[in-house]
Motif scaffolding. Structure first.
Motif, PDB file in Angstrom:
ATOM      1  N   GLY A 188       0.833  -1.203   0.100  1.00  0.00           N
ATOM      2  CA  GLY A 188      -0.001  -0.097  -0.022  1.00  0.00           C
ATOM      3  C   GLY A 188       0.832   1.242   0.078  1.00  0.00           C
ATOM      4  N   LEU A 189       1.975   1.400  -0.581  1.00  0.00           N
ATOM      5  CA  LEU A 189       2.845   2.271  -0.580  1.00  0.00           C
ATOM      6  C   LEU A 189       2.586   3.331  -2.178  1.00  0.00           C
ATOM      7  N   GLU A 190       3.261   4.386  -2.094  1.00  0.00           N
ATOM      8  CA  GLU A 190       3.061   4.983  -3.189  1.00  0.00           C
ATOM      9  C   GLU A 190       3.818   4.362  -4.417  1.00  0.00           C
ATOM     10  N   LYS A 191       4.807   3.941  -4.135  1.00  0.00           N
ATOM     11  CA  LYS A 191       5.894   2.947  -5.184  1.00  0.00           C
ATOM     12  C   LYS A 191       5.524   1.304  -4.533  1.00  0.00           C
ATOM     13  N   ALA A 192       5.673   0.580  -5.641  1.00  0.00           N
ATOM     14  CA  ALA A 192       5.670  -0.780  -5.197  1.00  0.00           C
ATOM     15  C   ALA A 192       7.123  -1.291  -4.500  1.00  0.00           C
ATOM     16  N   CYS A 193       6.815  -2.246  -3.586  1.00  0.00           N
ATOM     17  CA  CYS A 193       8.105  -2.400  -2.700  1.00  0.00           C
ATOM     18  C   CYS A 193       9.287  -3.091  -3.266  1.00  0.00           C
ATOM     19  N   GLY A 194       8.719  -4.016  -4.118  1.00  0.00           N
ATOM     20  CA  GLY A 194       9.673  -5.109  -4.764  1.00  0.00           C
ATOM     21  C   GLY A 194      10.190  -6.197  -3.929  1.00  0.00           C
ATOM     22  N   SER A 198       4.027 -10.860  -3.602  1.00  0.00           N
ATOM     23  CA  SER A 198       3.201 -10.274  -4.788  1.00  0.00           C
ATOM     24  C   SER A 198       4.108  -9.870  -5.732  1.00  0.00           C
ATOM     25  N   CYS A 199       4.968  -8.767  -5.208  1.00  0.00           N
ATOM     26  CA  CYS A 199       6.041  -8.229  -5.923  1.00  0.00           C
ATOM     27  C   CYS A 199       7.096  -9.079  -6.694  1.00  0.00           C
ATOM     28  N   VAL A 200       7.466  -9.736  -5.723  1.00  0.00           N
ATOM     29  CA  VAL A 200       8.605 -10.906  -6.280  1.00  0.00           C
ATOM     30  C   VAL A 200       8.165 -11.712  -7.206  1.00  0.00           C
ATOM     31  N   GLU A 201       7.051 -12.227  -7.245  1.00  0.00           N
ATOM     32  CA  GLU A 201       6.252 -13.022  -8.144  1.00  0.00           C
ATOM     33  C   GLU A 201       6.014 -12.198  -9.564  1.00  0.00           C
ATOM     34  N   ARG A 202       5.854 -11.140  -9.458  1.00  0.00           N
ATOM     35  CA  ARG A 202       5.440 -10.311 -10.498  1.00  0.00           C
ATOM     36  C   ARG A 202       6.721 -10.104 -11.179  1.00  0.00           C
ATOM     37  N   LEU A 203       7.895  -9.462 -10.495  1.00  0.00           N
ATOM     38  CA  LEU A 203       9.091  -9.351 -11.188  1.00  0.00           C
ATOM     39  C   LEU A 203       9.658 -10.349 -11.980  1.00  0.00           C
ATOM     40  N   GLU A 204       9.609 -11.406 -11.161  1.00  0.00           N
ATOM     41  CA  GLU A 204      10.347 -12.793 -11.742  1.00  0.00           C
ATOM     42  C   GLU A 204       9.613 -12.908 -13.052  1.00  0.00           C
ATOM     43  N   ALA A 205       8.279 -12.549 -13.176  1.00  0.00           N
ATOM     44  CA  ALA A 205       7.360 -13.095 -14.497  1.00  0.00           C
ATOM     45  C   ALA A 205       7.958 -12.076 -15.746  1.00  0.00           C
ATOM     46  N   PHE A 206       8.350 -10.935 -15.310  1.00  0.00           N
ATOM     47  CA  PHE A 206       9.016  -9.978 -16.131  1.00  0.00           C
ATOM     48  C   PHE A 206      10.379 -10.326 -16.623  1.00  0.00           C
ATOM     49  N   VAL A 207      11.089 -10.929 -15.724  1.00  0.00           N
ATOM     50  CA  VAL A 207      12.419 -11.371 -16.059  1.00  0.00           C
ATOM     51  C   VAL A 207      12.202 -12.476 -16.987  1.00  0.00           C
ATOM     52  N   ASN A 209      10.013 -13.248 -19.061  1.00  0.00           N
ATOM     53  CA  ASN A 209       9.669 -12.841 -20.468  1.00  0.00           C
ATOM     54  C   ASN A 209      10.382 -11.617 -21.102  1.00  0.00           C
ATOM     55  N   ASN A 210      11.782 -11.602 -20.313  1.00  0.00           N
ATOM     56  CA  ASN A 210      12.742 -10.402 -20.906  1.00  0.00           C
ATOM     57  C   ASN A 210      12.094  -8.953 -21.057  1.00  0.00           C
ATOM     58  N   LYS A 211      11.445  -8.662 -20.425  1.00  0.00           N
ATOM     59  CA  LYS A 211      10.591  -7.390 -20.370  1.00  0.00           C
ATOM     60  C   LYS A 211      10.828  -6.652 -19.118  1.00  0.00           C
ATOM     61  N   LEU A 212      10.923  -5.245 -19.149  1.00  0.00           N
ATOM     62  CA  LEU A 212      11.054  -4.466 -17.928  1.00  0.00           C
ATOM     63  C   LEU A 212       9.715  -4.264 -17.328  1.00  0.00           C
ATOM     64  N   ASP A 213       9.404  -4.223 -16.026  1.00  0.00           N
ATOM     65  CA  ASP A 213       8.087  -3.801 -15.383  1.00  0.00           C
ATOM     66  C   ASP A 213       7.849  -2.381 -15.703  1.00  0.00           C
ATOM     67  N   PRO A 214       6.989  -1.980 -16.257  1.00  0.00           N
ATOM     68  CA  PRO A 214       6.672  -0.498 -16.261  1.00  0.00           C
ATOM     69  C   PRO A 214       6.030   0.293 -14.870  1.00  0.00           C
ATOM     70  N   LEU A 215       5.918  -0.709 -13.918  1.00  0.00           N
ATOM     71  CA  LEU A 215       5.631   0.018 -12.425  1.00  0.00           C
ATOM     72  C   LEU A 215       6.805   0.692 -11.711  1.00  0.00           C
ATOM     73  N   PRO A 216       6.491   1.698 -11.073  1.00  0.00           N
ATOM     74  CA  PRO A 216       7.592   2.440 -10.281  1.00  0.00           C
ATOM     75  C   PRO A 216       8.028   1.492  -9.105  1.00  0.00           C
ATOM     76  N   TYR A 217       9.112   1.336  -8.832  1.00  0.00           N
ATOM     77  CA  TYR A 217       9.527   0.807  -7.795  1.00  0.00           C
ATOM     78  C   TYR A 217      10.395   1.387  -6.667  1.00  0.00           C
ATOM     79  N   LEU A 218      10.550   1.230  -5.427  1.00  0.00           N
ATOM     80  CA  LEU A 218      11.495   1.669  -4.409  1.00  0.00           C
ATOM     81  C   LEU A 218      12.822   1.271  -5.248  1.00  0.00           C
ATOM     82  N   SER A 219      13.434   2.140  -5.666  1.00  0.00           N
ATOM     83  CA  SER A 219      14.669   1.750  -6.467  1.00  0.00           C
ATOM     84  C   SER A 219      15.633   0.798  -5.830  1.00  0.00           C
ATOM     85  N   SER A 220      15.940   1.072  -4.385  1.00  0.00           N
ATOM     86  CA  SER A 220      16.844   0.035  -3.748  1.00  0.00           C
ATOM     87  C   SER A 220      16.364  -1.112  -3.471  1.00  0.00           C
TER      88      SER A 220
END
Length: 225
Positions: A188-194, A198-207, A209-220
């Protein structure tokens, strides 16, 4: 083609289900639920998407039921959302007891009221480990109940029941879908926590598929390929 109700959270799975139904030529009614989830930002995404697509959309406020689920980190203010992979033991705190049975029951009632014949939702194989109400056994039994619990039989459709999030994303990308219009993070943050399951599974799916996730994440905190 059928008149159907799509249980639409605003997340990437239900976003793909929604578009799959529309591309199938169905008359779609989207139904979202505010059950007191911390990640209610997904409901903002759901409204934006349905407005853009001119899809009939209802958001049902059932926040009062959150008082029943004090064991779930998704609704309890006392329990922090855990970080890690869904296979980790601590992820069990994200279970909202009987959530899909409750939401599907309401969706079935709505379907009957509007003369729809099917209810679609986004259960998938990646959820089988931790969420009992996303498993094939549950979908089968719930479907049987939906056909006999009312005079009007309703069919429960989970088009990605045996697919993982990587496959769902692959199909959505093939449809040209913009996943920047979805929300996944549980915190429930302004940016996705990563870092939440739920974030980990999503990011793994993008990886995968060799695509970048368009959502903003806490960069660190964003995991990389």
């Amino acid at each position: 083609m059928a008149r159907i109700v799509v249980v639409y959270s605003g997340g990437m799975d239900s976003f793909t289900v929604l578009h799959k139904a529309l591309k199938g030529g169905h008359e779609v009614f989207a139904l979202s639920f505010n059950y007191g989830q911390k990640h209610s930002k997904e409901l903002v995404c759901a409204k934006q998407v349905t407005d853009e697509l001119a899809v009939k959309h209802k958001v049902l406020d059932i926040t009062s039921i959150s008082s029943l689920f004090t064991s779930s980190s998704l609704v309890s203010s006392e329990i922090p959302v855990p970080e890690g992979h869904y296979q980790a033991e601590n992820m069990k705190s994200t279970v909202v007891p009987n959530r899909n049975m409750i939401l599907l029951s309401l969706a079935i009632g709505f379907a009957i009221d509007i003369d729809a014949t099917q209810v679609w939702y986004g259960a998938h194989s990646g959820d089988h480990v931790i969420y009992p109400d996303c498993r094939p056994e549950f979908v089968k039994v719930m479907g049987q109940a939906a056909k006999v619990s009312n005079f009007e039989p309703i069919e429960i459709i989970a088009p990605y029941l045996n697919a993982d999030k990587t496959t769902i994303l692959q199909e959505g990308l093939s449809m040209g879908l913009d996943y920047g219009k979805t929300w996944t993070c549980y915190k429930g943050l302004e940016k996705a926590c990563g870092k939440c399951g739920s974030c980990v599974e999503r990011l793994e799916a993008f990886v995968a598929n060799n695509k970048l996730d368009p959502l903003p994440y806490l960069s660190s905190m964003k995991i990389s390929s």
